[in-house]
Design an enzyme around this catalytic site. Structure first.
Site, PDB file in Angstrom:
ATOM      1  N   ASP A  33      52.258  46.484  28.276  1.00 16.61           N
ATOM      2  CA  ASP A  33      52.407  47.904  28.612  1.00 16.61           C
ATOM      3  C   ASP A  33      53.320  48.589  27.590  1.00 16.61           C
ATOM      4  OD1 ASP A  33      51.062  47.516  31.306  1.00 16.61           O
ATOM      5  OD2 ASP A  33      52.741  46.131  31.447  1.00 16.61           O
TER       6      ASP A  33
ATOM      7  N   HIS B 134      54.259  45.386  36.528  1.00 11.72           N
ATOM      8  CA  HIS B 134      53.074  45.384  35.672  1.00 11.72           C
ATOM      9  C   HIS B 134      51.876  45.761  36.553  1.00 11.72           C
ATOM     10  CE1 HIS B 134      49.951  44.408  32.907  1.00 11.72           C
ATOM     11  NE2 HIS B 134      49.426  43.564  33.779  1.00 11.72           N
TER      12      HIS B 134
HETATM   13  P1  NAI Z   1      40.808  33.879  32.998  1.00 10.34           P
HETATM   14  O1  NAI Z   1      40.161  33.964  34.329  1.00 10.34           O
HETATM   15  O2  NAI Z   1      39.979  33.971  31.776  1.00 10.34           O
HETATM   16  O3  NAI Z   1      41.650  32.520  32.910  1.00 10.34           O
HETATM   17  C1  NAI Z   1      42.504  32.118  33.923  1.00 10.34           C
HETATM   18  C2  NAI Z   1      42.566  30.614  33.879  1.00 10.34           C
HETATM   19  O4  NAI Z   1      43.576  30.192  34.809  1.00 10.34           O
HETATM   20  C3  NAI Z   1      41.258  29.947  34.313  1.00 10.34           C
HETATM   21  O5  NAI Z   1      40.856  28.987  33.339  1.00 10.34           O
HETATM   22  C4  NAI Z   1      41.623  29.294  35.643  1.00 10.34           C
HETATM   23  O6  NAI Z   1      40.905  28.113  35.887  1.00 10.34           O
HETATM   24  C5  NAI Z   1      43.109  29.021  35.423  1.00 10.34           C
HETATM   25  N1  NAI Z   1      43.853  28.752  36.656  1.00 10.34           N
HETATM   26  C6  NAI Z   1      43.672  29.258  37.895  1.00 10.34           C
HETATM   27  N2  NAI Z   1      44.541  28.711  38.744  1.00 10.34           N
HETATM   28  C7  NAI Z   1      45.302  27.844  38.037  1.00 10.34           C
HETATM   29  C8  NAI Z   1      46.356  26.970  38.368  1.00 10.34           C
HETATM   30  N3  NAI Z   1      46.798  26.858  39.619  1.00 10.34           N
HETATM   31  N4  NAI Z   1      46.905  26.213  37.392  1.00 10.34           N
HETATM   32  C9  NAI Z   1      46.456  26.300  36.125  1.00 10.34           C
HETATM   33  N5  NAI Z   1      45.442  27.086  35.756  1.00 10.34           N
HETATM   34  C10 NAI Z   1      44.876  27.860  36.702  1.00 10.34           C
HETATM   35  O7  NAI Z   1      41.954  34.999  33.024  1.00 10.34           O
HETATM   36  P2  NAI Z   1      42.739  35.638  31.796  1.00 10.34           P
HETATM   37  O8  NAI Z   1      42.002  36.819  31.298  1.00 10.34           O
HETATM   38  O9  NAI Z   1      43.122  34.574  30.847  1.00 10.34           O
HETATM   39  O10 NAI Z   1      44.024  36.214  32.565  1.00 10.34           O
HETATM   40  C11 NAI Z   1      44.964  35.341  33.160  1.00 10.34           C
HETATM   41  C12 NAI Z   1      45.913  36.116  34.043  1.00 10.34           C
HETATM   42  O11 NAI Z   1      46.690  37.016  33.284  1.00 10.34           O
HETATM   43  C13 NAI Z   1      45.225  36.983  35.103  1.00 10.34           C
HETATM   44  O12 NAI Z   1      45.953  36.847  36.313  1.00 10.34           O
HETATM   45  C14 NAI Z   1      45.365  38.385  34.562  1.00 10.34           C
HETATM   46  O13 NAI Z   1      45.327  39.354  35.585  1.00 10.34           O
HETATM   47  C15 NAI Z   1      46.733  38.285  33.937  1.00 10.34           C
HETATM   48  N6  NAI Z   1      47.070  39.303  32.946  1.00 10.34           N
HETATM   49  C16 NAI Z   1      48.372  39.732  32.903  1.00 10.34           C
HETATM   50  C17 NAI Z   1      48.779  40.645  31.978  1.00 10.34           C
HETATM   51  C18 NAI Z   1      50.194  41.110  31.929  1.00 10.34           C
HETATM   52  O14 NAI Z   1      50.488  41.995  31.119  1.00 10.34           O
HETATM   53  N7  NAI Z   1      51.098  40.577  32.732  1.00 10.34           N
HETATM   54  C19 NAI Z   1      47.842  41.213  31.002  1.00 10.34           C
HETATM   55  C20 NAI Z   1      46.506  40.685  31.087  1.00 10.34           C
HETATM   56  C21 NAI Z   1      46.147  39.759  32.057  1.00 10.34           C
END
Ligand code: NAI
EC number: 1.1.1.37
Length: 321
Positions: A159, A187
């Protein structure tokens, strides 16, 4: 060369990790002299995909990567960690209510906090990215009571970078000419992007953003909503959430934790409020302006230091509102 550090990325088979792991491995985060043991954690059904990520990392032939460990086991993943980047979380599914999402994630982050407590170094730095990031970070911190709470932070740097980029675009400069924007709060779309203390470099001189832009109505209106809604706009366009920019923001955030923030600059991070800053209640995980000073052992940087204390010091800024 120093001893290798152990860095965990969870959600390692996901899209953010796919953009993040190369930057960690090539020295852009912890420095070009810092060997790394990279630990990749994901859930059991994703082990096949994670194998592919592991193969690609091996094929990158990165000399700083002393080892890469792919696992679905928390005792393996959290052992002796120096840094934990918690990206994986339960995504919101169709028909899922916010309380169900919170419940699922509280379970994950309680477990991972307990694993940090049990297996990681007490000096581990924990960065939570997975949403809802503020809540997940607080949950992990509470579940790891012997790790200092200053060692926990959540990502609002994306952000922060979005705010810098919007100002830079409007003024026709590059984003590194803009500094000291602030993201307050969560966030989420309730965050408040604030440029009242931000500066921009114009023709070699630092000027306040309000003075440089002379467009208060844009700064108080469209600018704020653009930053607040940027994540949703990316999803609408890409049909996937921000990944490349999130990975870049994680690198910026972790690099600042590792090396400290540049003199005269502050950045935004979600940290646990001590109740003495800006009227934010005690124990709330809230995004503040922070400076980070890293204490080193020994005189030589970066060869002979051990990271021990990092101060997320929001109190060094006393703004009046
Ligand atoms: P994605 O869905 O592509 O990947 C998430 C991965 O986490 C998947 O491979 C899934 O199997 C794994 N996962 C789920 N539960 C798990 C656990 N208990 N232990 C280990 N791995 C686990 O999602 P992406 O795009 O990589 O985003 C990840 C997270 O980051 C989401 O929650 C998203 O909302 C968040 N996010 C946060 C941002 C921020 O600024 N704080 C910015 C962009 C995304």
């Amino acid at each position: 060369m120093s001893e290798p550090i152990r860095v965990l990325v969870t959600g390692a088979a996901g899209q953010i990790a796919y953009s993040l792991l190369y930057s960690i491995g090539n020295g852009s985060v912890f420095g070009k002299d810092q060997p790394i043991i990279l630990v990749l954690l994901d859930i059991t059904p994703m082990m096949g995909v994670l194998d592919g990520v592991l193969m690609e990392l091996q094929d990158c032939a990165l000399p700083l990567l002393k080892d890469v460990i792919a696992t679905d086991k928390e005792d393996v993943a959290f052992k002796d960690l120096d840094v934990a980047i918690l990206v994986g979380s339960m995504p919101r599914r169709d028909g899922m209510e916010r309380k169900d999402l919170l419940k699922a994630n509280v379970k994950i982050f309680k477990c991972q906090g307990a694993a940090l407590e049990k297996y990681a170094k007490k000096s581990v730095k924990v960065i939570v990215v997975g949403n809802p990031a503020n809540t997940n970070c607080l949950t992990a911190a509470k579940s790891a009571p012997s790790i200092p709470k200053e060692n926990f932070s959540c990502l609002t740097r994306l952000d922060h970078n979005r705010a810098k980029a919007q100002i830079a675009l409007k003024l026709g400069v590059t984003s590194d000419d803009v500094k000291n924007v602030i993201i307050w709060g969560n966030h989420s779309s309730t965050q408040y992007p604030d440029v009242s203390h931000a500066k921009v470099k114009l023709q070699g001189k630092e000027v306040g953003v309000y003075d440089a832009l002379k467009d208060d109505s844009w700064l108080k209106g469209e600018f704020i909503t653009t930053v607040q809604q940027r994540g949703a706009a990316v999803i609408k366009a890409r049909k996937l959430s921000s990944a490349m920019s999130a990975a870049k923001a994680i690198c910026d955030h972790v690099r600042d934790i590792w090396f400290g923030t540049p003199e005269g600059e502050f950045v935004s991070m979600g940290i646990i409020s001590d109740g003495n800053s800006y009227g934010v209640p005690d124990d709330l995980l809230y995004s503040f302006p922070v400076t980070i000073k890293v204490k080193y052992f020994g005189d030589y940087f970066p060869c002979s230091f051990t990271k021990l204390d990092i101060f997320l010091d929001s109190r060094s800024f006393k703004f009046k509102y």
